[in-house]
Scaffold this motif. Structure first.
Motif, PDB file in Angstrom:
ATOM      1  N   LEU A 116       7.120  -1.900   1.671  1.00 18.45           N
ATOM      2  CA  LEU A 116       6.043  -2.605   0.907  1.00 18.45           C
ATOM      3  C   LEU A 116       5.144  -3.166   2.218  1.00 18.45           C
ATOM      4  O   LEU A 116       4.023  -2.961   2.183  1.00 18.45           O
ATOM      5  CB  LEU A 116       6.598  -3.609   0.269  1.00 18.45           C
ATOM      6  CG  LEU A 116       7.206  -3.631  -0.980  1.00 18.45           C
ATOM      7  CD1 LEU A 116       8.039  -4.688  -1.745  1.00 18.45           C
ATOM      8  CD2 LEU A 116       6.400  -2.821  -1.881  1.00 18.45           C
ATOM      9  N   GLY A 117       5.708  -3.486   3.309  1.00 16.62           N
ATOM     10  CA  GLY A 117       4.848  -3.949   4.389  1.00 16.62           C
ATOM     11  C   GLY A 117       4.208  -2.864   5.198  1.00 16.62           C
ATOM     12  O   GLY A 117       3.098  -3.120   5.497  1.00 16.62           O
ATOM     13  N   THR A 118       4.915  -1.822   4.977  1.00 17.97           N
ATOM     14  CA  THR A 118       4.113  -0.515   5.672  1.00 17.97           C
ATOM     15  C   THR A 118       2.856  -0.393   4.726  1.00 17.97           C
ATOM     16  O   THR A 118       1.824  -0.005   5.302  1.00 17.97           O
ATOM     17  CB  THR A 118       5.057   0.692   5.758  1.00 17.97           C
ATOM     18  OG1 THR A 118       5.942   0.398   6.466  1.00 17.97           O
ATOM     19  CG2 THR A 118       4.188   1.974   6.034  1.00 17.97           C
ATOM     20  N   ALA A 119       3.075  -0.317   3.526  1.00 20.68           N
ATOM     21  CA  ALA A 119       1.961  -0.146   2.429  1.00 20.68           C
ATOM     22  C   ALA A 119       0.953  -1.329   2.669  1.00 20.68           C
ATOM     23  O   ALA A 119      -0.473  -1.139   2.668  1.00 20.68           O
ATOM     24  CB  ALA A 119       2.430  -0.110   1.075  1.00 20.68           C
ATOM     25  N   ARG A 166       7.393 -12.545   3.130  1.00 19.34           N
ATOM     26  CA  ARG A 166       8.310 -11.405   4.181  1.00 19.34           C
ATOM     27  C   ARG A 166       7.568 -10.417   4.153  1.00 19.34           C
ATOM     28  O   ARG A 166       7.873  -9.580   5.080  1.00 19.34           O
ATOM     29  CB  ARG A 166       9.504 -11.408   3.024  1.00 19.34           C
ATOM     30  CG  ARG A 166      10.507 -10.499   3.417  1.00 19.34           C
ATOM     31  CD  ARG A 166      11.691 -10.564   2.611  1.00 19.34           C
ATOM     32  NE  ARG A 166      12.245 -11.706   2.554  1.00 19.34           N
ATOM     33  CZ  ARG A 166      13.459 -11.952   3.386  1.00 19.34           C
ATOM     34  NH1 ARG A 166      13.777 -11.163   4.200  1.00 19.34           N
ATOM     35  NH2 ARG A 166      14.040 -13.109   3.278  1.00 19.34           N
ATOM     36  N   ILE A 167       6.584  -9.793   3.154  1.00 14.90           N
ATOM     37  CA  ILE A 167       5.834  -8.399   3.243  1.00 14.90           C
ATOM     38  C   ILE A 167       4.994  -8.609   4.415  1.00 14.90           C
ATOM     39  O   ILE A 167       4.706  -7.758   5.012  1.00 14.90           O
ATOM     40  CB  ILE A 167       5.274  -8.431   1.933  1.00 14.90           C
ATOM     41  CG1 ILE A 167       6.315  -7.717   0.793  1.00 14.90           C
ATOM     42  CG2 ILE A 167       4.278  -6.961   2.069  1.00 14.90           C
ATOM     43  CD1 ILE A 167       5.741  -7.598  -0.659  1.00 14.90           C
ATOM     44  N   ALA A 218       2.766  -7.321   9.535  1.00 10.40           N
ATOM     45  CA  ALA A 218       2.474  -7.126  11.120  1.00 10.40           C
ATOM     46  C   ALA A 218       3.012  -6.684  12.050  1.00 10.40           C
ATOM     47  O   ALA A 218       2.629  -6.069  13.074  1.00 10.40           O
ATOM     48  CB  ALA A 218       2.751  -9.083  11.221  1.00 10.40           C
ATOM     49  N   GLY A 219       4.661  -6.576  11.888  1.00  9.60           N
ATOM     50  CA  GLY A 219       5.372  -5.660  12.826  1.00  9.60           C
ATOM     51  C   GLY A 219       4.796  -4.088  12.865  1.00  9.60           C
ATOM     52  O   GLY A 219       4.687  -3.909  13.883  1.00  9.60           O
ATOM     53  N   GLU A 220       4.514  -3.729  11.588  1.00  6.26           N
ATOM     54  CA  GLU A 220       4.132  -2.307  11.613  1.00  6.26           C
ATOM     55  C   GLU A 220       2.759  -2.241  12.355  1.00  6.26           C
ATOM     56  O   GLU A 220       2.461  -1.276  13.239  1.00  6.26           O
ATOM     57  CB  GLU A 220       3.798  -2.072  10.164  1.00  6.26           C
ATOM     58  CG  GLU A 220       3.214  -0.619  10.110  1.00  6.26           C
ATOM     59  CD  GLU A 220       4.179   0.569  10.266  1.00  6.26           C
ATOM     60  OE1 GLU A 220       3.904   1.787  10.011  1.00  6.26           O
ATOM     61  OE2 GLU A 220       5.427   0.237   9.953  1.00  6.26           O
ATOM     62  N   VAL A 245      -3.825  -6.426  -0.370  1.00  5.04           N
ATOM     63  CA  VAL A 245      -2.662  -6.568  -1.048  1.00  5.04           C
ATOM     64  C   VAL A 245      -1.927  -5.021  -1.369  1.00  5.04           C
ATOM     65  O   VAL A 245      -2.431  -4.154  -1.106  1.00  5.04           O
ATOM     66  CB  VAL A 245      -3.100  -7.016  -2.716  1.00  5.04           C
ATOM     67  CG1 VAL A 245      -3.492  -8.337  -2.661  1.00  5.04           C
ATOM     68  CG2 VAL A 245      -4.020  -5.908  -3.264  1.00  5.04           C
ATOM     69  N   VAL A 246      -0.715  -5.288  -1.507  1.00  2.59           N
ATOM     70  CA  VAL A 246       0.230  -3.874  -1.846  1.00  2.59           C
ATOM     71  C   VAL A 246      -0.432  -3.202  -2.997  1.00  2.59           C
ATOM     72  O   VAL A 246      -0.526  -2.027  -2.965  1.00  2.59           O
ATOM     73  CB  VAL A 246       1.712  -4.231  -1.798  1.00  2.59           C
ATOM     74  CG1 VAL A 246       2.592  -2.890  -2.060  1.00  2.59           C
ATOM     75  CG2 VAL A 246       2.150  -4.822  -0.747  1.00  2.59           C
ATOM     76  N   ALA A 247      -0.742  -3.764  -4.057  1.00  2.00           N
ATOM     77  CA  ALA A 247      -1.019  -3.365  -5.379  1.00  2.00           C
ATOM     78  C   ALA A 247      -2.085  -3.995  -6.136  1.00  2.00           C
ATOM     79  O   ALA A 247      -2.209  -5.227  -5.813  1.00  2.00           O
ATOM     80  CB  ALA A 247       0.142  -3.079  -6.258  1.00  2.00           C
ATOM     81  N   ALA A 248      -2.778  -3.487  -6.919  1.00  2.00           N
ATOM     82  CA  ALA A 248      -3.675  -4.235  -7.750  1.00  2.00           C
ATOM     83  C   ALA A 248      -3.762  -3.276  -9.088  1.00  2.00           C
ATOM     84  O   ALA A 248      -3.264  -2.397  -9.091  1.00  2.00           O
ATOM     85  CB  ALA A 248      -5.031  -3.955  -7.244  1.00  2.00           C
ATOM     86  N   SER A 249      -4.164  -4.181 -10.273  1.00  2.00           N
ATOM     87  CA  SER A 249      -4.117  -3.545 -11.448  1.00  2.00           C
ATOM     88  C   SER A 249      -4.970  -2.106 -11.617  1.00  2.00           C
ATOM     89  O   SER A 249      -5.958  -1.977 -10.779  1.00  2.00           O
ATOM     90  CB  SER A 249      -4.871  -4.734 -12.457  1.00  2.00           C
ATOM     91  OG  SER A 249      -6.064  -4.771 -12.030  1.00  2.00           O
ATOM     92  N   PRO A 250      -4.482  -1.281 -12.272  1.00  2.00           N
ATOM     93  CA  PRO A 250      -5.077   0.020 -12.364  1.00  2.00           C
ATOM     94  C   PRO A 250      -6.391  -0.161 -12.610  1.00  2.00           C
ATOM     95  O   PRO A 250      -7.558   0.810 -12.137  1.00  2.00           O
ATOM     96  CB  PRO A 250      -4.246   0.805 -13.497  1.00  2.00           C
ATOM     97  CG  PRO A 250      -3.011   0.264 -13.183  1.00  2.00           C
ATOM     98  CD  PRO A 250      -3.112  -1.081 -13.120  1.00  2.00           C
ATOM     99  N   ASP A 251      -7.287  -0.975 -13.578  1.00  3.60           N
ATOM    100  CA  ASP A 251      -8.177  -1.097 -13.733  1.00  3.60           C
ATOM    101  C   ASP A 251      -9.429  -1.416 -12.435  1.00  3.60           C
ATOM    102  O   ASP A 251     -10.558  -1.122 -12.397  1.00  3.60           O
ATOM    103  CB  ASP A 251      -8.564  -2.200 -14.893  1.00  3.60           C
ATOM    104  CG  ASP A 251      -8.177  -1.808 -16.301  1.00  3.60           C
ATOM    105  OD1 ASP A 251      -7.764  -0.584 -16.679  1.00  3.60           O
ATOM    106  OD2 ASP A 251      -7.892  -2.648 -16.984  1.00  3.60           O
TER     107      ASP A 251
END
Length: 314
Positions: free
Chosen positions: A84-87, A157-158, A163-165, A301-307
């Motif tokens: 998730l952090g990589t994303a 945590r993510i 940041a490490g990536e 953000v990692v993800a957002a609503s498809p709309d």
């Protein structure tokens, strides 16, 4: 103790894919591709809350991605923080106009800007604001109640994993967890966009001394695991701008409004803006979203609503 025990359990017991449940893998190749396989894109909720910075997301919040985020957040599958952090790191790159980070920087190369590219170069505008410091990832905080119930703060945590990536790729990036809730807010589940704006208006603040650290950054990127209505990110951006400029973020003079007055005023203005903005683009051009201190503010953000992916207003 719960977080420590979960870490130990993840090391000892066989893992299963957080996206599809396939055994003996944290995230299978197919689910990893759904999370990070496509280029991060700019996303925008509809309606757009006033004060929302430009937001980029790695993937739509559906299917395997949704399952992985919920497994990390609600079930405490902490090993998912790394993918998730990589994303999220990819979304940060896109938010700052640097889809590909350079190789590790040589000594003395820090003057080229926060991500190692010459300011104003062909790969996009400079992300250097009023400060020459690092890029700061500022996670949107969970409530203390939620952190206690879950045993961890998912966004923080993510953010640390992202940041490490980015640092491994040579970028001077730090996590600065300076946002905190100044009052209790209601559970957001079941609230519409207008109710969420009202619920969160004036709810966040920057910890004492955090404004100076933020004002010295090369850029500030607000980070979270998920964006739906954008209310949390808009409120986080307001709190950051207030801390960096010592002024109320919607146009009053420094010190004019505090406490409950800020909450009422922010809530009224954010609600009015929500009602008016359905057919209007945000006022700020894409590369002029800066605080009064001159620091670029973005969100990832990692993800957002498809709309949010389907609204193509770039």
């Amino acid at each position: 103790m719960r977080a420590w025990w979960q870490d130990l359990t993840d090391l000892v017991l066989p893992a299963e894919c957080g996206g599809c449940g396939r055994p003996r893998t944290v995230l299978c190749p197919e689910c990893r591709a759904a999370l990070s396989g496509a280029a991060p894109r700019r996303v925008r909720p509809d309606p757009v809350p006033r004060g929302l910075p430009v937001v980029h997301a790695a993937a739509p919040y559906e299917d395997e991605v949704r399952a992985a985020l919920l497994a990390h957040k609600e079930r405490g599958v902490l090993t998912l923080a790394t993918p998730l952090g990589t994303a999220l790191a990819g979304a940060v790159r896109a938010a700052l106009g640097h889809p590909r980070l350079p190789a590790p920087l040589p000594r003395g190369a820090g003057s080229d800007g926060p991500l190692g590219r010459p300011p104003g170069g062909k790969d996009g505008p400079s992300v250097t604001g009023g400060g020459r410091g690092p890029v700061l990832l500022v996670p949107v905080p969970s409530s203390r109640r939620s952190v206690r119930a879950r045993g961890h703060d998912p966004a923080r945590r993510i953010a640390l994993a992202a940041a490490g990536e980015l640092r491994r790729a040579g970028a001077p990036v730090r996590v600065l967890a300076v946002l905190r809730q100044r009052r209790v807010v209601a559970d957001q589940a079941g609230l519409n966009s207008r109710q969420r704006l009202s619920n969160l208006a004036g709810a966040l603040e920057v910890a004492t001394g955090g404004g100076r650290l933020l004002a010295g950054a090369g850029a500030v990127v607000l980070v979270d695991d998920l964006m739906t209505t954008g209310a949390s990110l808009a409120e986080a951006a307001r709190a950051v701008r207030v801390a960096m400029t010592d002024a109320e973020a919607y146009g009053t003079e420094p010190g004019e409004a505090t406490g409950e007055r800020i909450r009422r005023r922010a809530g009224k203005r954010m609600t009015e803006a929500t009602e008016e903005c359905e057919d209007r683009k945000p006022a700020a051009p894409e590369w002029t979203d800066r605080s009064g201190a001159g620091v670029l503010i973005r969100a990832a953000v990692v993800a957002a609503s498809p709309d949010g992916f389907e609204i193509n207003r770039n």
